[in-house]
Write a protein that holds these residues in place. Structure first.
Motif, PDB file in Angstrom:
ATOM      1  N   ASN A 100      13.329  22.066  -6.721  1.00 36.61           N
ATOM      2  CA  ASN A 100      14.626  21.678  -7.205  1.00 36.61           C
ATOM      3  C   ASN A 100      14.611  20.266  -7.554  1.00 36.61           C
ATOM      4  O   ASN A 100      13.411  19.456  -7.437  1.00 36.61           O
ATOM      5  CB  ASN A 100      15.769  22.123  -6.411  1.00 36.61           C
ATOM      6  N   ALA A 101      15.419  19.716  -8.321  1.00 38.58           N
ATOM      7  CA  ALA A 101      15.275  18.370  -8.874  1.00 38.58           C
ATOM      8  C   ALA A 101      14.894  17.307  -7.794  1.00 38.58           C
ATOM      9  O   ALA A 101      14.256  16.333  -8.158  1.00 38.58           O
ATOM     10  CB  ALA A 101      16.641  18.234  -9.558  1.00 38.58           C
ATOM     11  N   SER A 102      15.443  17.375  -6.739  1.00 33.14           N
ATOM     12  CA  SER A 102      15.093  16.573  -5.497  1.00 33.14           C
ATOM     13  C   SER A 102      13.778  16.333  -4.997  1.00 33.14           C
ATOM     14  O   SER A 102      13.443  15.275  -4.665  1.00 33.14           O
ATOM     15  CB  SER A 102      16.025  16.672  -4.223  1.00 33.14           C
ATOM     16  N   MET A 103      13.052  17.350  -5.315  1.00 34.28           N
ATOM     17  CA  MET A 103      11.668  17.190  -5.231  1.00 34.28           C
ATOM     18  C   MET A 103      10.622  16.584  -5.913  1.00 34.28           C
ATOM     19  O   MET A 103       9.686  16.497  -6.033  1.00 34.28           O
ATOM     20  CB  MET A 103      10.822  18.743  -5.000  1.00 34.28           C
ATOM     21  N   LEU A 104      11.373  16.136  -7.296  1.00 30.48           N
ATOM     22  CA  LEU A 104      10.923  15.534  -8.327  1.00 30.48           C
ATOM     23  C   LEU A 104      11.106  14.112  -8.509  1.00 30.48           C
ATOM     24  O   LEU A 104      11.335  13.815  -9.722  1.00 30.48           O
ATOM     25  CB  LEU A 104      10.839  16.387  -9.593  1.00 30.48           C
ATOM     26  N   ARG A 105      11.533  13.435  -7.692  1.00 26.87           N
ATOM     27  CA  ARG A 105      11.894  12.023  -7.795  1.00 26.87           C
ATOM     28  C   ARG A 105      10.836  11.073  -7.800  1.00 26.87           C
ATOM     29  O   ARG A 105      11.206   9.742  -8.106  1.00 26.87           O
ATOM     30  CB  ARG A 105      13.331  11.734  -6.893  1.00 26.87           C
ATOM     31  N   ASN A 106       9.652  11.367  -7.288  1.00 25.21           N
ATOM     32  CA  ASN A 106       8.516  10.412  -7.223  1.00 25.21           C
ATOM     33  C   ASN A 106       8.135   9.903  -8.663  1.00 25.21           C
ATOM     34  O   ASN A 106       7.979   8.588  -8.626  1.00 25.21           O
ATOM     35  CB  ASN A 106       7.547  11.159  -6.386  1.00 25.21           C
ATOM     36  N   PRO A 107       7.953  10.488  -9.445  1.00 23.42           N
ATOM     37  CA  PRO A 107       7.458   9.962 -10.938  1.00 23.42           C
ATOM     38  C   PRO A 107       8.534   9.432 -11.487  1.00 23.42           C
ATOM     39  O   PRO A 107       9.795   9.502 -11.100  1.00 23.42           O
ATOM     40  CB  PRO A 107       7.237  11.292 -11.792  1.00 23.42           C
ATOM     41  N   ASP A 108       8.241   8.276 -12.237  1.00 22.31           N
ATOM     42  CA  ASP A 108       9.325   7.600 -13.151  1.00 22.31           C
ATOM     43  C   ASP A 108      10.062   8.723 -14.097  1.00 22.31           C
ATOM     44  O   ASP A 108      11.191   8.532 -14.120  1.00 22.31           O
ATOM     45  CB  ASP A 108       8.483   6.668 -13.980  1.00 22.31           C
ATOM     46  N   TYR A 109       9.194   9.557 -14.563  1.00 21.05           N
ATOM     47  CA  TYR A 109       9.783  10.484 -15.635  1.00 21.05           C
ATOM     48  C   TYR A 109       9.065  11.768 -15.426  1.00 21.05           C
ATOM     49  O   TYR A 109       7.988  11.913 -15.026  1.00 21.05           O
ATOM     50  CB  TYR A 109       9.561   9.822 -17.054  1.00 21.05           C
ATOM     51  N   VAL A 110       9.881  12.685 -15.324  1.00 20.90           N
ATOM     52  CA  VAL A 110       9.635  14.387 -15.412  1.00 20.90           C
ATOM     53  C   VAL A 110      10.056  14.692 -16.860  1.00 20.90           C
ATOM     54  O   VAL A 110      11.219  14.973 -17.083  1.00 20.90           O
ATOM     55  CB  VAL A 110      10.037  15.110 -14.345  1.00 20.90           C
ATOM     56  N   PHE A 111       9.171  15.218 -17.761  1.00 22.88           N
ATOM     57  CA  PHE A 111       9.362  15.875 -19.045  1.00 22.88           C
ATOM     58  C   PHE A 111       8.934  17.148 -18.772  1.00 22.88           C
ATOM     59  O   PHE A 111       7.856  17.745 -18.457  1.00 22.88           O
ATOM     60  CB  PHE A 111       8.677  14.995 -19.987  1.00 22.88           C
ATOM     61  N   THR A 112       9.878  18.310 -19.180  1.00 23.85           N
ATOM     62  CA  THR A 112       9.608  19.566 -18.744  1.00 23.85           C
ATOM     63  C   THR A 112      10.207  20.534 -19.948  1.00 23.85           C
ATOM     64  O   THR A 112      11.186  20.124 -20.877  1.00 23.85           O
ATOM     65  CB  THR A 112      10.346  20.132 -17.640  1.00 23.85           C
ATOM     66  N   GLY A 113       9.525  21.419 -20.305  1.00 26.52           N
ATOM     67  CA  GLY A 113       9.989  22.525 -21.137  1.00 26.52           C
ATOM     68  C   GLY A 113      10.543  23.817 -20.362  1.00 26.52           C
ATOM     69  O   GLY A 113      10.951  23.498 -19.273  1.00 26.52           O
TER      70      GLY A 113
END
Length: 337
Positions: A171-184
């Motif tokens: 979920n989104a809370s697990m992806l807060r380490n990077p400055d940006y997450v770009f996804t398809g």
């Protein structure tokens, strides 16, 4: 040259070669998009390309015409860019829950392609293919400036109307380490803090009606991402006949697929005459006339569906995921009944 993975990059996703029963028009759209994308990269001086998954549409087989169009456009990307980081999305995989077989294996031999079918980290960049099993736990620990992936995150919109439910896992809370997450994966362009669904290459069907914010993203290291829409993308429109007659130029052009509600008291013959005139004047790809009664019944049912019986059957056949059933063959059989 810095230690960064790229200096200037262009990014696109979810083009789906083979969509619409291997429609030749869709393949031409894919080809035209790639040509435009490369010209845009040339103007911006981008040396690196990221593709974020779902190059092909059908999991189990690739039609010969689709394969030819696919290979030609992959070669164009390879010949232009210094590096193409290519993610395998769920539609590129034979199995949904493992990555051991995919329809893109042949692209691995292209000189400038980096096929990302395992977790990848280099130059302060993380690249993540379609996740299987418990890999999301590893992704949650990745620390990088930029992350690129093909994520199925809950509470983002799958299209303009439907939000992805939470089934557990990433979920989104697990992806807060990077400055940006770009996804398809989800085709609608949308954002939540550092997470960007960049939007697919171009609209694909009436679920995208009225939403033409599709194209590619330009990213220069340490700068804000820039989103660029494809001006010649296919467009899907739904509106009433009265609204259309008042301002046809607002809705129709040579790239338009339109579903028009018959919200005025005229005969079907009169409506057909108007349709033919608009088709002739604006060279639209498609205009469908939908009786207003059908629309009202659909609203009462709580679900908007403007599809014909044939479209519904084909759509349902295309959703079959099986290693033994050839969906294209089923569609051919149905269309020849």
């Amino acid at each position: 040259m810095s230690d960064n993975l790229f200096e200037k990059a262009v990014v696109f996703t979810d083009i789906h070669y083979g969509l619409k029963s291997n429609s030749h028009q869709h393949l031409r759209d894919c080809n035209n998009f790639v040509d435009w994308f490369i010209e845009e990269a040339k103007v911006r001086g981008a040396e690196t390309c990221f593709f974020l998954g779902d190059w092909h549409h059908h999991r189990a087989s690739v039609n010969v015409a689709t394969l030819n169009a696919s290979w030609k456009d992959l070669k164009k990307l390879n010949d232009f860019f210094d590096k193409v980081y290519f993610i395998t999305g769920n539609h590129d995989l034979y199995y949904r829950d493992k990555r051991e077989l995919n329809s893109m294996e042949f692209a691995r031999d292209l000189d400038n392609f980096v096929m990302v079918d395992e977790l990848f980290e280099e130059g302060n960049v993380g690249i993540v293919p379609w996740l299987v099993e418990n890999e999301y736990k590893k992704v949650a620990k990745m620390k990088c400036k930029y992350m690129f992936g093909h994520f199925e995150l809950p509470f983002f919109k799958m299209n303009a109307m439907i939000e992805m439910p939470d089934h557990g896992g990433i979920n989104a809370s697990m992806l807060r380490n990077p400055d940006y997450v770009f996804t398809g994966h989800f085709h609608k362009r949308q954002y939540d803090e550092n997470i960007h669904y960049i939007g697919n290459a171009f609209p694909h069907n009436y679920a995208d009606a009225g939403d033409n914010d599709r194209g590619y993203m330009y990213l220069e290291w340490d700068k804000e991402p820039v989103y660029v829409n494809w001006p010649e993308c296919p467009k899907y429109v739904t509106c009433g006949l009265v609204e259309l007659i008042d301002n046809p130029g607002k809705f129709l052009d040579a790239y338009t697929y339109a579903r028009i509600k018959l919200d005025v008291d005229i005969s079907y013959e009169e409506a057909t005459f108007i349709k033919e005139n608009f088709m002739e004047k604006y060279k639209c790809r498609e205009i469908q006339l939908v009786p207003i009664k059908e629309v009202e019944e659909e609203y009462e049912a709580g679900e908007i569906q403007f599809e014909s019986v044939e479209q519904i059957v084909i759509s349902q056949l295309q959703t079959i995921e099986s290693n033994t059933i050839n969906t294209e063959k089923l569609i051919d059989i149905y269309q020849n009944l």
